[in-house]
Write an enzyme that holds these catalytic residues in place. Structure first.
Site, PDB file in Angstrom:
ATOM      1  CB  SER A 146      -0.866   0.000   1.265  1.00  0.00           C
ATOM      2  OG  SER A 146      -1.468   1.270   1.432  1.00  0.00           O
ATOM      3  CE1 TYR A 159      -3.890  -2.525   5.121  1.00  0.00           C
ATOM      4  CE2 TYR A 159      -3.134  -0.309   4.589  1.00  0.00           C
ATOM      5  CZ  TYR A 159      -3.671  -1.518   4.200  1.00  0.00           C
ATOM      6  OH  TYR A 159      -3.985  -1.729   2.874  1.00  0.00           O
ATOM      7  CE  LYS A 163      -1.445  -4.228   2.990  1.00  0.00           C
ATOM      8  NZ  LYS A 163      -1.648  -5.432   2.191  1.00  0.00           N
TER       9      LYS A 163
HETATM   10  P1  NAP Z   1     -11.486  -6.164   0.882  1.00  0.00           P
HETATM   11  O1  NAP Z   1     -12.451  -5.677  -0.151  1.00  0.00           O
HETATM   12  O2  NAP Z   1     -11.778  -5.917   2.313  1.00  0.00           O
HETATM   13  O3  NAP Z   1     -11.258  -7.736   0.634  1.00  0.00           O
HETATM   14  C1  NAP Z   1     -10.367  -8.421   1.470  1.00  0.00           C
HETATM   15  C2  NAP Z   1     -10.178  -9.826   0.947  1.00  0.00           C
HETATM   16  O4  NAP Z   1      -9.240 -10.473   1.815  1.00  0.00           O
HETATM   17  C3  NAP Z   1     -11.441 -10.638   0.956  1.00  0.00           C
HETATM   18  O5  NAP Z   1     -11.478 -11.461  -0.179  1.00  0.00           O
HETATM   19  C4  NAP Z   1     -11.302 -11.461   2.221  1.00  0.00           C
HETATM   20  O6  NAP Z   1     -11.945 -12.735   2.161  1.00  0.00           O
HETATM   21  C5  NAP Z   1      -9.809 -11.690   2.240  1.00  0.00           C
HETATM   22  N1  NAP Z   1      -9.345 -12.059   3.578  1.00  0.00           N
HETATM   23  C6  NAP Z   1      -9.531 -11.404   4.737  1.00  0.00           C
HETATM   24  N2  NAP Z   1      -8.972 -12.081   5.743  1.00  0.00           N
HETATM   25  C7  NAP Z   1      -8.420 -13.200   5.206  1.00  0.00           C
HETATM   26  C8  NAP Z   1      -7.694 -14.304   5.718  1.00  0.00           C
HETATM   27  N3  NAP Z   1      -7.430 -14.408   7.031  1.00  0.00           N
HETATM   28  N4  NAP Z   1      -7.276 -15.276   4.852  1.00  0.00           N
HETATM   29  C9  NAP Z   1      -7.565 -15.210   3.529  1.00  0.00           C
HETATM   30  N5  NAP Z   1      -8.247 -14.177   2.987  1.00  0.00           N
HETATM   31  C10 NAP Z   1      -8.658 -13.198   3.821  1.00  0.00           C
HETATM   32  O7  NAP Z   1     -10.022  -5.539   0.628  1.00  0.00           O
HETATM   33  P2  NAP Z   1      -9.399  -4.823  -0.648  1.00  0.00           P
HETATM   34  O8  NAP Z   1      -9.630  -3.381  -0.506  1.00  0.00           O
HETATM   35  O9  NAP Z   1      -9.785  -5.529  -1.880  1.00  0.00           O
HETATM   36  O10 NAP Z   1      -7.830  -5.062  -0.336  1.00  0.00           O
HETATM   37  C11 NAP Z   1      -7.094  -6.088  -0.968  1.00  0.00           C
HETATM   38  C12 NAP Z   1      -5.620  -5.857  -0.681  1.00  0.00           C
HETATM   39  O11 NAP Z   1      -5.232  -4.569  -1.177  1.00  0.00           O
HETATM   40  C13 NAP Z   1      -5.286  -5.846   0.807  1.00  0.00           C
HETATM   41  O12 NAP Z   1      -4.028  -6.424   1.017  1.00  0.00           O
HETATM   42  C14 NAP Z   1      -5.237  -4.368   1.133  1.00  0.00           C
HETATM   43  O13 NAP Z   1      -4.439  -4.109   2.251  1.00  0.00           O
HETATM   44  C15 NAP Z   1      -4.641  -3.822  -0.144  1.00  0.00           C
HETATM   45  N6  NAP Z   1      -4.894  -2.403  -0.362  1.00  0.00           N
HETATM   46  C16 NAP Z   1      -6.167  -1.927  -0.481  1.00  0.00           C
HETATM   47  C17 NAP Z   1      -6.362  -0.578  -0.720  1.00  0.00           C
HETATM   48  C18 NAP Z   1      -7.726   0.031  -0.878  1.00  0.00           C
HETATM   49  O14 NAP Z   1      -7.810   1.262  -0.973  1.00  0.00           O
HETATM   50  N7  NAP Z   1      -8.795  -0.742  -0.935  1.00  0.00           N
HETATM   51  C19 NAP Z   1      -5.257   0.285  -0.793  1.00  0.00           C
HETATM   52  C20 NAP Z   1      -3.981  -0.239  -0.666  1.00  0.00           C
HETATM   53  C21 NAP Z   1      -3.809  -1.588  -0.446  1.00  0.00           C
HETATM   54  P3  NAP Z   1     -13.438 -12.956   2.787  1.00  0.00           P
HETATM   55  O15 NAP Z   1     -14.369 -12.322   1.784  1.00  0.00           O
HETATM   56  O16 NAP Z   1     -13.593 -14.414   2.836  1.00  0.00           O
HETATM   57  O17 NAP Z   1     -13.456 -12.277   4.085  1.00  0.00           O
END
Ligand code: NAP
Length: 250
Positions: A146, A159, A163
């Site tokens: 991130s 967090y 990261k």
């Molecule tokens: P999200 O919509 O909250 O989805 C999270 C995903 O992770 C879901 O598929 C969830 O599965 C899975 N997950 C959660 N706990 C888990 C575990 N213990 N084992 C396996 N899977 C697990 O998140 P997102 O925004 O798409 O983020 C995806 C990645 O991008 C993350 O690493 C996040 O830190 C990174 N990121 C996001 C943003 C942003 O702005 N959104 C920015 C920078 C980085 P379930 O559905 O089964 O719970």
């Protein structure tokens, strides 16, 4: 574009692929001809919906439940993929969570849970796939970090530390695996519209994004796809690619 014209039957494991960015990555890799394993932790219906969408589009996919923070579950997941598909070419370490709070009041449990999943989970999945990739002398590992790892963010000490750790892990594993034909890179999204960011006030965020909009999961998926492609990204390893609308320029 196929992931690898010389090896069309590629298999990709995407962690946390039931929703958000991971879902978009799974759909994107599947549309390139890869068989995609859709990992999830607690949303079987969402994971099955991703699998169904891939099948409807003519692709190949199946889902597997595993908590990436649990060593035995990760080992079992990778064993299942190798038994079922006979190979594992691409690992996308995408699963991640937030447990935000100001450092002074942050509960140790919230610190540990975020580090266990976001950082140790990447280590466990990388170690689990490394044996077969080292043997095959090829592989692509793509870690989702991130921009807050680079710039810090109030309320996200756990967090942003997790990261930032992923960036160090990316570079060390890239250096270890390079001689065996495995590349390891990271993608650092800015603010992407998913469940994770749904409740944020977009006003101040938008003011800090030169491209003037929040990111879409597909914006990240396209860059992950590029890193998985051979030969397009064959000469890149240990890199961190930002996908943040220009928010953090270094
Ligand atoms: P999200 O919509 O909250 O989805 C999270 C995903 O992770 C879901 O598929 C969830 O599965 C899975 N997950 C959660 N706990 C888990 C575990 N213990 N084992 C396996 N899977 C697990 O998140 P997102 O925004 O798409 O983020 C995806 C990645 O991008 C993350 O690493 C996040 O830190 C990174 N990121 C996001 C943003 C942003 O702005 N959104 C920015 C920078 C980085 P379930 O559905 O089964 O719970």
């Amino acid at each position: 574009m196929t992931l690898s014209p010389s090896s069309p039957e590629q298999v990709a494991l995407v962690t946390g692929a039931s929703r958000g960015i991971g879902r978009a990555i799974a759909l994107h890799l599947a549309s390139s001809g890869a068989t995609v394993v859709v990992n999830y932790a607690s949303s079987p219906e969402s994971a099955e919906a991703v699998v169904a969408a891939i099948h409807e589009a003519g692709g190949r996919a199946w889902s597997h439940r595993a908590n990436v923070a649990e060593e035995e579950e990760v080992e079992a997941m990778v064993k299942t993929v190798l038994e079922r598909e006979g190979r594992l070419d691409v690992l996308v370490n995408n699963a991640g969570i937030t447990r935000d709070g100001l450092l002074m009041r942050m509960k140790s449990a919230d610190w540990r849970q975020v580090i266990d999943l976001n950082l140790t989970g990447v280590f466990l999945c990388t170690r689990a796939v490394s044996r077969s990739m080292l043997k095959a002398r090829s592989g692509r590992i793509i870690n989702i970090t991130s921009v807050v790892a680079l710039m810090g963010n109030p309320g996200q000490a756990n967090y942003s530390a997790s990261k930032a750790g992923v960036i160090g892990l990316t570079r060390s594993s890239a250096a270890e695996f390079a001689s065996r034909g495995i590349t390891v890179n990271a993608v650092a999204p800015g603010f992407i519209v998913t469940d994770m960011t749904r409740d944020l006030d977009q006003g101040p965020i938008l003011a800090a994004i030169p491209l003037g909009r929040m990111g879409r999961p597909e914006d990240v998926a396209g860059v992950v796809h590029f890193l998985a492609c051979d030969p397009a990204a064959a000469y890149m390893t240990g890199q961190v690619l930002q996908v943040d609308g220009g928010m953090v320029m270094r």
